[in-house]
Design a protein around this motif. Sequence first.
Motif, short mmCIF file in Angstrom:
data_model
loop_
_atom_site.label_atom_id
_atom_site.label_comp_id
_atom_site.label_asym_id
_atom_site.label_seq_id
_atom_site.Cartn_x
_atom_site.Cartn_y
_atom_site.Cartn_z
N THR A 15 65.92 -118.87 5.90
CA THR A 15 64.67 -119.26 6.56
C THR A 15 64.96 -119.81 7.97
O THR A 15 64.22 -119.52 8.91
N THR A 20 63.92 -113.83 6.59
CA THR A 20 63.31 -113.53 5.28
C THR A 20 62.82 -112.08 5.21
O THR A 20 62.97 -111.43 4.17
N GLN A 37 56.03 -114.49 -4.88
CA GLN A 37 56.77 -115.03 -3.73
C GLN A 37 56.05 -116.26 -3.19
O GLN A 37 54.84 -116.24 -3.01
N ARG A 38 56.83 -117.31 -2.93
CA ARG A 38 56.25 -118.55 -2.44
C ARG A 38 57.28 -119.26 -1.57
O ARG A 38 58.47 -119.28 -1.91
N ARG A 39 56.84 -119.82 -0.44
CA ARG A 39 57.76 -120.57 0.42
C ARG A 39 57.54 -122.06 0.13
O ARG A 39 56.41 -122.55 0.21
N LYS A 41 59.49 -126.27 0.03
CA LYS A 41 60.61 -127.17 0.34
C LYS A 41 61.03 -127.75 -1.01
O LYS A 41 60.24 -128.40 -1.69
N PRO A 71 63.22 -125.11 4.25
CA PRO A 71 62.42 -124.33 3.30
C PRO A 71 63.22 -123.23 2.62
O PRO A 71 64.20 -122.73 3.18
N VAL A 73 62.48 -119.55 0.05
CA VAL A 73 61.47 -118.64 -0.48
C VAL A 73 61.88 -118.31 -1.92
O VAL A 73 62.96 -117.74 -2.14
N GLN A 75 61.25 -116.24 -5.38
CA GLN A 75 60.70 -114.90 -5.65
C GLN A 75 60.91 -114.48 -7.10
O GLN A 75 61.91 -114.86 -7.73
#
Length: 140
Positions: A15, A20, A37-39, A41, A71, A73, A75
């Motif tokens: 990131t 990405t 999929q989510r970003r 922390k 951060p 990601v 998945q």
Amino acid sequence: MATERTFSILKPDATRRNLTGAVNAVIEKAGLRIVGQRRIKMSRQQAETFYEVHKERPFFGELVEFMTSGPVVVQVLEGENAVAKYREVMGATNPAQAAEGTIRKLFAESVGENTVHGSDSAENAQIEIAQFFQDADIAG
Ligand code: RTP
Ligand code: MG
């Protein structure tokens, strides 16, 4: 071979370097579908729980520091033989030993900051997916 799911993380070094999309292109080119999929922390607690199997290893503290340094990601990847296929696409843990064309050979800078995580078994994939995703946030 049935369709299978695996869990992936694009780590903070990915990131930070705005990679990405480049990593996702390799994933998709290999025939794996990104079905969740989510970003986020990661909290220290999440990272410690996630890497609990490594808690006695000398690199554990450094690993938790790194995984919470920016951060990530998270998945869910789906495809034929997805667990083994993604391990192959990722390449060896140490990028110096990773095969040509693998994500770690292409992008990783060191054994610690190695761009991606992928589950090492179907059983662990299920546990790891459940740690970060609700069923409603996955669409296959
Ligand atoms: P991952 O779990 O992240 O998919 O990676 P892996 O299976 O290829 O490697 P594993 O042995 O499970 O190690 C987990 C992560 O710990 C970091 N590590 N650092 N400094 C070191 O010697 C060392 N060894 C491992 C890496 O980030 C590795 O991916
Ligand atoms: Mg591992």
